[in-house]
Design a protein around this motif. Structure first.
Motif, PDB file in Angstrom:
ATOM      1  N   ASN A 132      -9.807  -5.320  -4.536  1.00 40.07           N
ATOM      2  CA  ASN A 132      -9.624  -6.770  -4.460  1.00 40.07           C
ATOM      3  C   ASN A 132      -8.144  -7.156  -4.492  1.00 40.07           C
ATOM      4  O   ASN A 132      -7.747  -8.096  -5.175  1.00 40.07           O
ATOM      5  CB  ASN A 132     -10.382  -7.492  -5.586  1.00 40.07           C
ATOM      6  CG  ASN A 132     -11.868  -7.495  -5.355  1.00 40.07           C
ATOM      7  OD1 ASN A 132     -12.326  -7.469  -4.206  1.00 40.07           O
ATOM      8  ND2 ASN A 132     -12.628  -7.504  -6.426  1.00 40.07           N
ATOM      9  N   LEU A 133      -7.350  -6.377  -3.779  1.00 40.33           N
ATOM     10  CA  LEU A 133      -5.917  -6.639  -3.684  1.00 40.33           C
ATOM     11  C   LEU A 133      -5.514  -6.732  -2.222  1.00 40.33           C
ATOM     12  O   LEU A 133      -6.356  -6.596  -1.336  1.00 40.33           O
ATOM     13  CB  LEU A 133      -5.124  -5.520  -4.381  1.00 40.33           C
ATOM     14  CG  LEU A 133      -5.324  -5.386  -5.893  1.00 40.33           C
ATOM     15  CD1 LEU A 133      -4.641  -4.134  -6.407  1.00 40.33           C
ATOM     16  CD2 LEU A 133      -4.802  -6.610  -6.623  1.00 40.33           C
ATOM     17  N   ASP A 134      -4.236  -6.963  -1.971  1.00 37.34           N
ATOM     18  CA  ASP A 134      -3.716  -7.093  -0.616  1.00 37.34           C
ATOM     19  C   ASP A 134      -2.849  -5.895  -0.255  1.00 37.34           C
ATOM     20  O   ASP A 134      -2.246  -5.271  -1.123  1.00 37.34           O
ATOM     21  CB  ASP A 134      -2.858  -8.360  -0.498  1.00 37.34           C
ATOM     22  CG  ASP A 134      -3.654  -9.609  -0.838  1.00 37.34           C
ATOM     23  OD1 ASP A 134      -4.684  -9.844  -0.188  1.00 37.34           O
ATOM     24  OD2 ASP A 134      -3.233 -10.344  -1.759  1.00 37.34           O
ATOM     25  N   LEU A 135      -2.798  -5.604   1.045  1.00 37.95           N
ATOM     26  CA  LEU A 135      -1.907  -4.570   1.568  1.00 37.95           C
ATOM     27  C   LEU A 135      -0.677  -5.305   2.094  1.00 37.95           C
ATOM     28  O   LEU A 135      -0.774  -6.099   3.027  1.00 37.95           O
ATOM     29  CB  LEU A 135      -2.594  -3.790   2.693  1.00 37.95           C
ATOM     30  CG  LEU A 135      -1.830  -2.601   3.246  1.00 37.95           C
ATOM     31  CD1 LEU A 135      -1.719  -1.509   2.181  1.00 37.95           C
ATOM     32  CD2 LEU A 135      -2.516  -2.049   4.477  1.00 37.95           C
ATOM     33  N   VAL A 136       0.495  -5.074   1.472  1.00 38.47           N
ATOM     34  CA  VAL A 136       1.725  -5.796   1.814  1.00 38.47           C
ATOM     35  C   VAL A 136       2.742  -4.812   2.367  1.00 38.47           C
ATOM     36  O   VAL A 136       3.037  -3.799   1.737  1.00 38.47           O
ATOM     37  CB  VAL A 136       2.306  -6.506   0.564  1.00 38.47           C
ATOM     38  CG1 VAL A 136       3.558  -7.281   0.935  1.00 38.47           C
ATOM     39  CG2 VAL A 136       1.286  -7.416  -0.068  1.00 38.47           C
ATOM     40  N   GLU A 137       3.278  -5.122   3.557  1.00 33.60           N
ATOM     41  CA  GLU A 137       4.302  -4.285   4.182  1.00 33.60           C
ATOM     42  C   GLU A 137       5.651  -4.613   3.544  1.00 33.60           C
ATOM     43  O   GLU A 137       6.219  -5.672   3.772  1.00 33.60           O
ATOM     44  CB  GLU A 137       4.341  -4.565   5.690  1.00 33.60           C
ATOM     45  CG  GLU A 137       5.210  -3.618   6.473  1.00 33.60           C
ATOM     46  CD  GLU A 137       5.154  -3.898   7.960  1.00 33.60           C
ATOM     47  OE1 GLU A 137       4.863  -2.959   8.710  1.00 33.60           O
ATOM     48  OE2 GLU A 137       5.392  -5.046   8.353  1.00 33.60           O
ATOM     49  N   VAL A 138       6.160  -3.694   2.719  1.00 37.43           N
ATOM     50  CA  VAL A 138       7.411  -3.948   2.003  1.00 37.43           C
ATOM     51  C   VAL A 138       8.632  -3.386   2.710  1.00 37.43           C
ATOM     52  O   VAL A 138       9.741  -3.862   2.505  1.00 37.43           O
ATOM     53  CB  VAL A 138       7.358  -3.409   0.555  1.00 37.43           C
ATOM     54  CG1 VAL A 138       6.418  -4.230  -0.287  1.00 37.43           C
ATOM     55  CG2 VAL A 138       6.989  -1.963   0.501  1.00 37.43           C
ATOM     56  N   SER A 139       8.454  -2.366   3.524  1.00 37.16           N
ATOM     57  CA  SER A 139       9.583  -1.793   4.255  1.00 37.16           C
ATOM     58  C   SER A 139       9.159  -1.536   5.697  1.00 37.16           C
ATOM     59  O   SER A 139       8.725  -0.428   6.048  1.00 37.16           O
ATOM     60  CB  SER A 139      10.020  -0.490   3.580  1.00 37.16           C
ATOM     61  OG  SER A 139      11.121   0.049   4.254  1.00 37.16           O
ATOM     62  N   PRO A 140       9.292  -2.546   6.574  1.00 38.82           N
ATOM     63  CA  PRO A 140       8.811  -2.411   7.950  1.00 38.82           C
ATOM     64  C   PRO A 140       9.643  -1.472   8.809  1.00 38.82           C
ATOM     65  O   PRO A 140       9.150  -0.940   9.802  1.00 38.82           O
ATOM     66  CB  PRO A 140       8.871  -3.837   8.496  1.00 38.82           C
ATOM     67  CG  PRO A 140       9.871  -4.533   7.658  1.00 38.82           C
ATOM     68  CD  PRO A 140       9.825  -3.878   6.307  1.00 38.82           C
TER      69      PRO A 140
END
Length: 185
Positions: free
Chosen positions: A53-61
């Motif tokens: 129940n969390l998000d996938l966040v792109e931190v270093s594109p």
């Protein structure tokens, strides 16, 4: 005949990070708490995030493959804002104090302004000293230069010359910065 009312345009807030379905890479490196770190296909990484129940966040594109973190996005954004505020608060603000002379400044006035400049430099501020030439006083450029040279010699122990005296229009100016900055409490 009444014209139809127009709605104001909706403001779209640009998100600084790509989240969940907005991530376009095929493979990503996944990091985060309670996660087996490694390189996964995007569908599997998104499924791992959904399972918690969390998000996938792109931190270093720009990394190859892009680095994504499994985290609560709203909490992540809050922490990023907090970090930015802290960085901004810790940034030193440069204060520039100006001291004005005339080409015919007397010794007493000169000493008085020199004491002020010493105090400014001790506080950690930069000092901009300038000689203002009014009317036909521009003829005495050499006096202005000598005055600024004497001023910089008087401040040798407290500051260093950042910019040599130079004439700009009817104003000859120089910058001095403190040698030792005393941190404020």
């Amino acid at each position: 005949m009444a014209l139809p009312q127009r709605r104001p345009p909706r403001r779209v807030v640009e998100e600084p990070y790509k989240v969940n379905e907005r991530i376009l890479a095929r493979e990503v490196r996944v990091v985060g708490e309670n996660v087996e770190q490694g390189i996964y296909e995007i569908s599997k990484a998104q499924a791992m995030a959904k399972a918690q129940n969390l998000d996938l966040v792109e931190v270093s594109p720009n990394a190859v493959p892009p680095v994504c973190r499994i985290v609560d996005y709203s909490k992540f954004k809050y922490e990023q804002k907090k970090k930015q505020k802290e960085i901004k608060a810790n940034a030193t603000k440069v204060v520039i104090k100006e001291i004005r002379f005339g080409p015919n400044t007397d010794d007493h006035d000169f000493d008085f302004k020199l004491k002020h400049a010493i105090n400014f430099l001790k506080e950690g501020a930069k000092v901009k000293a300038y000689v203002q030439f009014v009317g036909r006083a521009i003829v005495f450029k050499d006096r202005g230069f000598q005055l600024l040279e004497r001023f910089s010699k008087g401040l040798e122990d407290y500051g260093k010359i950042e910019a040599e005296p130079k004439l700009e229009g009817k104003r000859m100016s120089m910058f001095l910065s403190p040698k030792v900055v005393v941190p404020k409490k």
